[in-house]
Design a protein around this motif. Sequence first.
Motif, PDB file in Angstrom:
ATOM      1  N   GLU A  38       3.304   4.879 -22.716  1.00 16.37           N
ATOM      2  CA  GLU A  38       3.798   4.453 -24.022  1.00 16.37           C
ATOM      3  C   GLU A  38       4.076   5.670 -24.895  1.00 16.37           C
ATOM      4  N   GLU A  39       5.223   5.632 -25.575  1.00 19.17           N
ATOM      5  CA  GLU A  39       5.611   6.709 -26.482  1.00 19.17           C
ATOM      6  C   GLU A  39       5.814   6.143 -27.884  1.00 19.17           C
ATOM      7  N   GLY A  95       0.776  -1.231   0.000  1.00 12.73           N
ATOM      8  CA  GLY A  95       0.000   0.000   0.000  1.00 12.73           C
ATOM      9  C   GLY A  95       0.806   1.278   0.000  1.00 12.73           C
ATOM     10  N   ASP A  96       2.119   1.197  -0.318  1.00 14.26           N
ATOM     11  CA  ASP A  96       2.938   2.408  -0.309  1.00 14.26           C
ATOM     12  C   ASP A  96       3.451   2.800  -1.694  1.00 14.26           C
ATOM     13  N   ILE A  97       3.076   2.043  -2.720  1.00 18.49           N
ATOM     14  CA  ILE A  97       3.413   2.379  -4.106  1.00 18.49           C
ATOM     15  C   ILE A  97       2.128   2.345  -4.921  1.00 18.49           C
ATOM     16  N   ALA A  98       1.856   3.421  -5.637  1.00 21.08           N
ATOM     17  CA  ALA A  98       0.687   3.490  -6.516  1.00 21.08           C
ATOM     18  C   ALA A  98       1.176   3.746  -7.936  1.00 21.08           C
ATOM     19  N   TYR A  99       0.509   3.148  -8.908  1.00 19.29           N
ATOM     20  CA  TYR A  99       0.952   3.339 -10.282  1.00 19.29           C
ATOM     21  C   TYR A  99      -0.219   3.347 -11.256  1.00 19.29           C
ATOM     22  N   VAL A 100      -0.041   4.094 -12.343  1.00 20.42           N
ATOM     23  CA  VAL A 100      -1.043   4.203 -13.411  1.00 20.42           C
ATOM     24  C   VAL A 100      -0.336   4.059 -14.752  1.00 20.42           C
ATOM     25  N   THR A 101      -1.129   3.853 -15.793  1.00 22.64           N
ATOM     26  CA  THR A 101      -0.586   3.569 -17.119  1.00 22.64           C
ATOM     27  C   THR A 101      -1.342   4.347 -18.189  1.00 22.64           C
ATOM     28  N   ALA A 102      -0.604   4.825 -19.193  1.00 20.54           N
ATOM     29  CA  ALA A 102      -1.210   5.432 -20.387  1.00 20.54           C
ATOM     30  C   ALA A 102      -0.675   4.715 -21.614  1.00 20.54           C
ATOM     31  N   THR A 103      -1.560   4.276 -22.480  1.00 26.10           N
ATOM     32  CA  THR A 103      -1.170   3.530 -23.676  1.00 26.10           C
ATOM     33  C   THR A 103      -1.502   4.328 -24.931  1.00 26.10           C
ATOM     34  N   ARG A 104      -0.892   3.936 -26.032  1.00 21.25           N
ATOM     35  CA  ARG A 104      -1.182   4.590 -27.309  1.00 21.25           C
ATOM     36  C   ARG A 104      -2.649   4.416 -27.678  1.00 21.25           C
TER      37      ARG A 104
END
Length: 325
Positions: free
Chosen positions: A264-265, A221-230
């Motif tokens: 993503e790039e 519960g001490d790391i949060a992450y999100v993602t953006a894709t093409r």
Amino acid sequence: MTETIQKILEEIDRHNRFFITTHVRPDGDAIGSMLAMGEVLEQKGKSVEMYCQDELLPWQKTLPGAERIKNSFPSEVDSFEVGIVLDCGELSRTGRNEDEIRRIPVLINIDHHLTNKPFTELRMADTKASSTSELLFDLFNSLTIDWSVSICTNLYVGIFTDTGSFRFSNTNERCLEIASFLVKNGASPSQIAEKIYNTCKVNRLRLLHEVLGTLELTPAGDIAYVTATREMFQKTGTTSRDTEDFINFPRAIKDIKIAIFFREEENNFINVSYRSVGNSNVAELAGYFGGGGHYNAAACRFRGLTMSEVMEKVIRAANDFLHGK
């Protein structure tokens, strides 16, 4: 620092043709410091060209003088006498024209990143400064300049954005004193905040909806992450530039120590941004993968790996970093 400032002033006095640039995906400090530096040099009768590889964000285009920044690299680069590289910890951060910039006879680097890697002898670097704009304020105070509304506005933007609207741990008495001076001389906090935060387009909010839908936390519960894709960019009619500050949403979760944003790039790159709260040095964490930045804000990138492979490596490293494995 005084000796360095004196050497920079001597180069400004000695030469006439100046080239100013900053890092790719420029933030408020990058653009604000460029515009302020350019105006000060022009007050001194110098010829100035400003370049940034990537297009400015819509709100950045509203800053005074922003129309002067070019996105196409100048063909007459060999005619410049001095190149000023702002808010860059290493020359490669300027983008694809690193080799051409290196040919400019005199290079000056003004930067505040923790992971600054010297690429020129003449460098004004202070990791304790809130922003590059703060460093320019000190430099300008050694010159006789007209503190115009536009200079004050652009420097205020740099300090305001790099301190997270005066919320981050790099907010201190010094930067608040400078901000006060800039406001007294014409910078408008309310107008600047309005431009930055209240000019969002609908498709950017739709992208934010998609990104926040990927939100996950590690078991501790001490790391949060999100993602953006093409795919998200295509669906919402946006680009990766529209994700500016998205990482601050997972960072805001109670008890989170590290927030991570996977994006993503083009050309098979995956960018990884880190933000931390407290004493977690994410510049060191990003450094494991060849990146860097500030103590509480850093980034790195990968090429040739899938998103799942990158996420596995990065999250495992972050867990080990926090829990000492």
